[in-house]
Design an enzyme around this catalytic site. Sequence first.
Site, mmCIF file in Angstrom:
data_model
loop_
_atom_site.group_PDB
_atom_site.id
_atom_site.type_symbol
_atom_site.label_atom_id
_atom_site.label_comp_id
_atom_site.label_asym_id
_atom_site.label_seq_id
_atom_site.Cartn_x
_atom_site.Cartn_y
_atom_site.Cartn_z
ATOM 1 N N ASP A 109 86.212 49.605 17.489
ATOM 2 C CA ASP A 109 86.019 50.109 16.135
ATOM 3 C C ASP A 109 86.591 49.084 15.176
ATOM 4 O O ASP A 109 86.980 48.005 15.616
ATOM 5 C CB ASP A 109 86.640 51.489 15.954
ATOM 6 C CG ASP A 109 85.772 52.363 15.063
ATOM 7 O OD1 ASP A 109 85.566 51.984 13.892
ATOM 8 O OD2 ASP A 109 85.279 53.403 15.529
ATOM 9 N N ALA B 105 83.625 58.438 18.709
ATOM 10 C CA ALA B 105 84.507 57.853 19.723
ATOM 11 C C ALA B 105 83.945 56.527 20.224
ATOM 12 O O ALA B 105 84.627 55.810 20.937
ATOM 13 C CB ALA B 105 84.677 58.829 20.886
ATOM 14 N N LYS B 106 82.709 56.215 19.850
ATOM 15 C CA LYS B 106 82.065 54.948 20.225
ATOM 16 C C LYS B 106 82.288 54.620 21.696
ATOM 17 O O LYS B 106 82.579 53.482 22.055
ATOM 18 C CB LYS B 106 82.531 53.811 19.315
ATOM 19 C CG LYS B 106 82.176 54.051 17.841
ATOM 20 C CD LYS B 106 82.513 52.891 16.944
ATOM 21 C CE LYS B 106 82.101 53.132 15.490
ATOM 22 N NZ LYS B 106 82.753 54.263 14.825
ATOM 23 N N ARG B 107 82.133 55.605 22.549
ATOM 24 C CA ARG B 107 82.307 55.386 23.972
ATOM 25 C C ARG B 107 81.177 54.534 24.525
ATOM 26 O O ARG B 107 80.044 54.568 24.002
ATOM 27 C CB ARG B 107 82.358 56.734 24.716
ATOM 28 C CG ARG B 107 83.589 57.565 24.383
ATOM 29 C CD ARG B 107 84.882 56.852 24.735
ATOM 30 N NE ARG B 107 86.042 57.725 24.590
ATOM 31 C CZ ARG B 107 86.863 57.738 23.537
ATOM 32 N NH1 ARG B 107 86.671 56.935 22.509
ATOM 33 N NH2 ARG B 107 87.894 58.558 23.502
#
Lengths: 305, 305
Positions: A109, B105-107
């Site tokens: 991020d 969460a940009k997993r």
Amino acid sequence: MSFARLQKKIDELNNPTVVGLDPDLAHIPPDIMEKCIEEYGENLEAASRAIILFNMGLIDALCDIVPAVKPQSAYYEMLGAHGVLALSLTCEYAASKGMYVIIDAKRGDIGSTAAAYSAAYLGTVKVGESEFMPFNADALTVNTYLGSDGLKPFIDTAIEHDKAIFALVKTSNPSAAEIQDKSIGKDMVYHVVGDLLEDISKDTIDEFGYSRVGAVVGATYPIEAEFLRNRLKHTFFLVPGYGAQGGTASDAAFSFDKNGRGAIVNSSRGIIAAWKKSDCDYMEAAREEAIKMRDELRSVLKKGK
Amino acid sequence: MSFARLQKKIDELNNPTVVGLDPDLAHIPPDIMEKCIEEYGENLEAASRAIILFNMGLIDALCDIVPAVKPQSAYYEMLGAHGVLALSLTCEYAASKGMYVIIDAKRGDIGSTAAAYSAAYLGTVKVGESEFMPFNADALTVNTYLGSDGLKPFIDTAIEHDKAIFALVKTSNPSAAEIQDKSIGKDMVYHVVGDLLEDISKDTIDEFGYSRVGAVVGATYPIEAEFLRNRLKHTFFLVPGYGAQGGTASDAAFSFDKNGRGAIVNSSRGIIAAWKKSDCDYMEAAREEAIKMRDELRSVLKKGK
């Protein structure tokens, strides 16, 4: 910690491997799970307790021969807050046994959000006047798609707290090529990503010549690994894809430098679930497989490249 | 849930915005934090309790005018297991108030690891014979660097549980260009990523014409957003970068289709920390800012493009 500490630990044990603590519930021996369900009920807390016991057994069985562990965050997050407690306790226990701890969370991020992730996993968090280290890992895996904004906050925290990161360059999966191998002029996307890592970390080089920003380079792509090893002189490699995913010790060898340094090879299932194909208990089975992997890597690295 | 439910909620409130619940501890009014420290001590649990109270107040203040919330996982993970409990309670409370919940969460991972993440955030986890939904979000943000192996497990879970994902295409940060804008023949990396999303999701298209795989497209890059809007006919856009990051309502408008649909615009700090520049309490200040943002978007979307 910096990769220098990891390299020293690897040299001391003559073993460049890391055991992936990926506690899929199917990998946990039934007696451990049943005991926890009996005590806590059939719920996420019981599963989380089972993970802690399982991991402690593995760490006890491996800590004198394996330098590092790599808990895969997904298997802990699966159990919600209970699982995340199991992750932090696992990291704490492994560190108490002298192991280098890499949390594999592939976070990515920007700006203050990346700073929050790096504080959580590598740094400290302040509440009032008190400071806490929620996970206190030695290193964290991070994603690179967002560019340097997504890496700098992690590097700042790594410098401040003597930690490190591994950033995704060439992943071990079959579809890695869909984005990573696209041609940009005479380079490919993963070359550009690798170059970015070298550039962004050039002021953080340790006594072994490696920076605080390592690269994830899959054992399943040995030609690409050899290319990257020659191109990224100051980048320590974390090598997944050995064993269950198909990479061999000879494949993994391409990620090491001419001195047999600068890389660490991961195996998860192949070690932690070895009991399923064995007559031994899970700890003995894991130790046997870890020794086998160590000896295979020793053998190919001794031959040189 | 699928984006059709989100679009209906947006239509009903005539408001295509989502409020980012990014509870940096500096954004929490001091009286809330002090009360929690008094009760729990100066520790991560107190901070986590403060986040829960803060978020519940925001949700109460916004749920009749804003269709969706987007908790940013980093600010919860910062507090370890306590923080992750706050995340799951925040999701539960927002859902109970009828809001669409996007966990940011940009997993990104592959195979069984990606399946573990998708089970955690969008699906169910089985312990013995009992099933649990640790987070039960409607949608999750995911990273795209690993290619389709990193997306398919999430899509499978989304189909099974009527959920959706937003995958990173063109992020809002200044260094997004370092990887995403590199030229691949006549395309750029983010075009290839966008095309991959359209291709992989083509069997999941809803009544509004959108698939279960949305794209993150920053408001800070309006020219790129317009290009992507025309190219990705079936892809719902999540638009960060409005407000504090510099994107305007006119910039964000490029992410919407000709009917003013197919996108949702996020603001985090601008709303949740509005109390710092206001004489009102934090809930009133957030509501005022949310109304202002809604009206700005209504105004530019009414004009058409």
